[in-house]
Write a protein that holds these residues in place. Structure first.
Motif, PDB file in Angstrom:
ATOM      1  N   LEU A  55      18.982   0.315  -3.490  1.00 31.10           N
ATOM      2  CA  LEU A  55      18.081  -0.775  -3.884  1.00 31.10           C
ATOM      3  C   LEU A  55      18.741  -1.669  -4.935  1.00 31.10           C
ATOM      4  O   LEU A  55      18.647  -2.896  -4.857  1.00 31.10           O
ATOM      5  N   ALA A  56      19.410  -1.069  -5.909  1.00 27.48           N
ATOM      6  CA  ALA A  56      20.077  -1.856  -6.952  1.00 27.48           C
ATOM      7  C   ALA A  56      21.187  -2.712  -6.369  1.00 27.48           C
ATOM      8  O   ALA A  56      21.339  -3.893  -6.734  1.00 27.48           O
ATOM      9  N   SER A  57      21.941  -2.159  -5.445  1.00 25.35           N
ATOM     10  CA  SER A  57      23.027  -2.910  -4.805  1.00 25.35           C
ATOM     11  C   SER A  57      22.479  -4.081  -3.991  1.00 25.35           C
ATOM     12  O   SER A  57      22.991  -5.208  -4.082  1.00 25.35           O
ATOM     13  N   ALA A  58      21.428  -3.817  -3.216  1.00 25.69           N
ATOM     14  CA  ALA A  58      20.821  -4.891  -2.418  1.00 25.69           C
ATOM     15  C   ALA A  58      20.195  -5.947  -3.321  1.00 25.69           C
ATOM     16  O   ALA A  58      20.264  -7.144  -3.026  1.00 25.69           O
ATOM     17  N   ALA A  59      19.585  -5.525  -4.425  1.00 24.59           N
ATOM     18  CA  ALA A  59      18.987  -6.478  -5.370  1.00 24.59           C
ATOM     19  C   ALA A  59      20.053  -7.388  -5.960  1.00 24.59           C
ATOM     20  O   ALA A  59      19.833  -8.596  -6.116  1.00 24.59           O
ATOM     21  N   ALA A  60      21.199  -6.820  -6.276  1.00 21.35           N
ATOM     22  CA  ALA A  60      22.298  -7.623  -6.834  1.00 21.35           C
ATOM     23  C   ALA A  60      22.788  -8.656  -5.824  1.00 21.35           C
ATOM     24  O   ALA A  60      23.182  -9.763  -6.211  1.00 21.35           O
ATOM     25  N   GLU A  61      22.755  -8.312  -4.547  1.00 21.43           N
ATOM     26  CA  GLU A  61      23.158  -9.274  -3.511  1.00 21.43           C
ATOM     27  C   GLU A  61      22.106 -10.365  -3.320  1.00 21.43           C
ATOM     28  O   GLU A  61      22.455 -11.531  -3.147  1.00 21.43           O
ATOM     29  N   LEU A  62      20.828  -9.988  -3.348  1.00 23.54           N
ATOM     30  CA  LEU A  62      19.753 -10.974  -3.166  1.00 23.54           C
ATOM     31  C   LEU A  62      19.626 -11.910  -4.367  1.00 23.54           C
ATOM     32  O   LEU A  62      19.257 -13.063  -4.216  1.00 23.54           O
ATOM     33  N   ASP A  63      19.902 -11.373  -5.552  1.00 21.20           N
ATOM     34  CA  ASP A  63      19.719 -12.145  -6.776  1.00 21.20           C
ATOM     35  C   ASP A  63      20.890 -11.891  -7.729  1.00 21.20           C
ATOM     36  O   ASP A  63      20.799 -11.029  -8.607  1.00 21.20           O
ATOM     37  N   PRO A  64      21.986 -12.618  -7.544  1.00 15.33           N
ATOM     38  CA  PRO A  64      23.176 -12.407  -8.388  1.00 15.33           C
ATOM     39  C   PRO A  64      22.933 -12.618  -9.881  1.00 15.33           C
ATOM     40  O   PRO A  64      23.734 -12.181 -10.703  1.00 15.33           O
ATOM     41  N   SER A  65      21.821 -13.258 -10.247  1.00 13.74           N
ATOM     42  CA  SER A  65      21.542 -13.477 -11.665  1.00 13.74           C
ATOM     43  C   SER A  65      21.260 -12.173 -12.412  1.00 13.74           C
ATOM     44  O   SER A  65      21.332 -12.134 -13.640  1.00 13.74           O
ATOM     45  N   GLY A  66      20.888 -11.133 -11.697  1.00 10.57           N
ATOM     46  CA  GLY A  66      20.568  -9.860 -12.329  1.00 10.57           C
ATOM     47  C   GLY A  66      19.117  -9.707 -12.719  1.00 10.57           C
ATOM     48  O   GLY A  66      18.682  -8.631 -13.131  1.00 10.57           O
ATOM     49  N   PHE A  80       0.865  -1.180   0.000  1.00 15.68           N
ATOM     50  CA  PHE A  80       0.000   0.000   0.000  1.00 15.68           C
ATOM     51  C   PHE A  80       0.906   1.236   0.000  1.00 15.68           C
ATOM     52  O   PHE A  80       0.970   1.986   0.974  1.00 15.68           O
ATOM     53  N   PRO A  81       1.657   1.420  -1.100  1.00 20.85           N
ATOM     54  CA  PRO A  81       2.606   2.537  -1.140  1.00 20.85           C
ATOM     55  C   PRO A  81       1.884   3.880  -1.200  1.00 20.85           C
ATOM     56  O   PRO A  81       1.061   4.112  -2.081  1.00 20.85           O
ATOM     57  N   LEU A  82       2.189   4.731  -0.251  1.00 18.22           N
ATOM     58  CA  LEU A  82       1.626   6.083  -0.216  1.00 18.22           C
ATOM     59  C   LEU A  82       2.604   7.010  -0.929  1.00 18.22           C
ATOM     60  O   LEU A  82       3.311   7.806  -0.313  1.00 18.22           O
ATOM     61  N   SER A  83       2.627   6.897  -2.241  1.00 15.53           N
ATOM     62  CA  SER A  83       3.641   7.546  -3.072  1.00 15.53           C
ATOM     63  C   SER A  83       3.619   9.067  -2.994  1.00 15.53           C
ATOM     64  O   SER A  83       4.644   9.708  -3.214  1.00 15.53           O
ATOM     65  N   ASP A  84       2.476   9.646  -2.686  1.00 15.76           N
ATOM     66  CA  ASP A  84       2.402  11.107  -2.592  1.00 15.76           C
ATOM     67  C   ASP A  84       3.258  11.642  -1.447  1.00 15.76           C
ATOM     68  O   ASP A  84       3.793  12.744  -1.543  1.00 15.76           O
ATOM     69  N   ILE A  85       3.363  10.879  -0.374  1.00 16.75           N
ATOM     70  CA  ILE A  85       4.155  11.345   0.768  1.00 16.75           C
ATOM     71  C   ILE A  85       5.446  10.554   0.957  1.00 16.75           C
ATOM     72  O   ILE A  85       6.331  10.998   1.670  1.00 16.75           O
ATOM     73  N   HIS A  86       5.521   9.389   0.336  1.00 20.94           N
ATOM     74  CA  HIS A  86       6.719   8.539   0.425  1.00 20.94           C
ATOM     75  C   HIS A  86       7.185   8.200  -0.995  1.00 20.94           C
ATOM     76  O   HIS A  86       6.813   7.159  -1.538  1.00 20.94           O
ATOM     77  N   PRO A  87       8.015   9.053  -1.588  1.00 10.71           N
ATOM     78  CA  PRO A  87       8.402   8.841  -2.991  1.00 10.71           C
ATOM     79  C   PRO A  87       9.188   7.556  -3.249  1.00 10.71           C
ATOM     80  O   PRO A  87       9.224   7.087  -4.384  1.00 10.71           O
ATOM     81  N   SER A  88       9.785   6.968  -2.228  1.00 11.20           N
ATOM     82  CA  SER A  88      10.533   5.718  -2.430  1.00 11.20           C
ATOM     83  C   SER A  88       9.688   4.480  -2.156  1.00 11.20           C
ATOM     84  O   SER A  88      10.177   3.357  -2.304  1.00 11.20           O
ATOM     85  N   ALA A  89       8.438   4.665  -1.765  1.00 11.92           N
ATOM     86  CA  ALA A  89       7.594   3.527  -1.406  1.00 11.92           C
ATOM     87  C   ALA A  89       7.321   2.588  -2.577  1.00 11.92           C
ATOM     88  O   ALA A  89       7.393   1.365  -2.435  1.00 11.92           O
ATOM     89  N   GLU A  90       7.008   3.141  -3.725  1.00 12.55           N
ATOM     90  CA  GLU A  90       6.713   2.295  -4.880  1.00 12.55           C
ATOM     91  C   GLU A  90       7.957   1.577  -5.397  1.00 12.55           C
ATOM     92  O   GLU A  90       7.918   0.371  -5.650  1.00 12.55           O
ATOM     93  N   PRO A  91       9.105   2.274  -5.547  1.00 15.26           N
ATOM     94  CA  PRO A  91      10.315   1.537  -5.934  1.00 15.26           C
ATOM     95  C   PRO A  91      10.681   0.453  -4.909  1.00 15.26           C
ATOM     96  O   PRO A  91      11.155  -0.621  -5.292  1.00 15.26           O
ATOM     97  N   ALA A  92      10.442   0.710  -3.636  1.00 15.45           N
ATOM     98  CA  ALA A  92      10.721  -0.308  -2.615  1.00 15.45           C
ATOM     99  C   ALA A  92       9.788  -1.500  -2.781  1.00 15.45           C
ATOM    100  O   ALA A  92      10.208  -2.656  -2.652  1.00 15.45           O
ATOM    101  N   ALA A  93       8.520  -1.236  -3.091  1.00 14.92           N
ATOM    102  CA  ALA A  93       7.577  -2.333  -3.334  1.00 14.92           C
ATOM    103  C   ALA A  93       8.010  -3.137  -4.559  1.00 14.92           C
ATOM    104  O   ALA A  93       7.941  -4.371  -4.560  1.00 14.92           O
ATOM    105  N   GLU A  94       8.481  -2.457  -5.609  1.00  8.68           N
ATOM    106  CA  GLU A  94       9.004  -3.146  -6.796  1.00  8.68           C
ATOM    107  C   GLU A  94      10.195  -4.028  -6.416  1.00  8.68           C
ATOM    108  O   GLU A  94      10.326  -5.141  -6.916  1.00  8.68           O
ATOM    109  N   PHE A  95      11.051  -3.521  -5.547  1.00  9.07           N
ATOM    110  CA  PHE A  95      12.199  -4.292  -5.063  1.00  9.07           C
ATOM    111  C   PHE A  95      11.720  -5.598  -4.427  1.00  9.07           C
ATOM    112  O   PHE A  95      12.209  -6.678  -4.771  1.00  9.07           O
ATOM    113  N   ALA A  96      10.760  -5.505  -3.507  1.00  9.87           N
ATOM    114  CA  ALA A  96      10.267  -6.705  -2.815  1.00  9.87           C
ATOM    115  C   ALA A  96       9.615  -7.678  -3.790  1.00  9.87           C
ATOM    116  O   ALA A  96       9.884  -8.882  -3.762  1.00  9.87           O
TER     117      ALA A  96
END
Length: 181
Positions: free
Chosen positions: A111-122, A68-84
């Protein structure tokens, strides 16, 4: 029957299903659904409390997390949801945990750095860049709106909105009250 535009305040309109992210036993008698925003400081404060609830009531409760990303007040919420959502299926909860324990690092480079660690396949980084899960996140969000969610975190206990706080004692009381005898 509920139309797509009806709001069922206080009731979960989209039942928990196979497509949900579920932590805990499938046979748990109580299901706690959280509508959350990874950048929300209140969700961040609730995170360790929910984790403790899962430890203390491991045989009783299972957790479902919906975006439930509240993007109007949390601009990183949606990219974080995409990450998960972009995490490999067996790594969703690792990504979820990382986000809540690193709320100060939700910018694209971290987020990109953490994603690379969680999923080395890219693949995770590619999925994030392509916003592959935007529809899933929107579906979660709209389901929350239809259920009367208007802030985060919002919890539902066995399909009924928990209108109390999220202190451990309050969540334990709600879970215990919902537990079939």
């Amino acid at each position: 029957m509920t139309t797509p535009f009806e709001i069922q305040t206080g009731r979960l309109t989209i039942p928990v299903g196979a497509g949900d992210h579920i932590r805990g036993s499938e046979s748990a008698p109580v299901t706690l659904v959280e509508y959350g925003d990874y950048q929300c400081p209140y969700c961040g404060a609730a995170y360790p409390i929910v984790e403790e609830l899962l430890r203390e009531r491991a045989d009783v409760v299972r957790l479902v997390f919906r975006n439930f990303p509240l993007s109007d007040i949390h601009p990183s919420a949606e990219p974080a949801a995409e990450f998960a959502e972009s995490a490999p299926p067996d790594r969703f909860w690792d990504a979820h945990d990382w986000l809540f324990t690193h709320q100060d690092r939700l910018d694209p480079p971290h987020l990109a750095s953490a994603a690379a660690e969680l999923d080395p396949s890219g693949q995770m980084v590619k999925s994030m860049a392509g916003r592959v899960f935007a529809d899933r996140i929107r579906h979660d969000f709209l389901g929350g709106v239809r259920s009367g969610v208007n802030g985060t975190p919002t919890f539902f206990v066995n399909g009924v909105r928990h209108d109390g706080g999220y202190e451990l004692s309050e969540l334990i009381a709600a879970v215990d009250a919902a537990r079939p005898m």
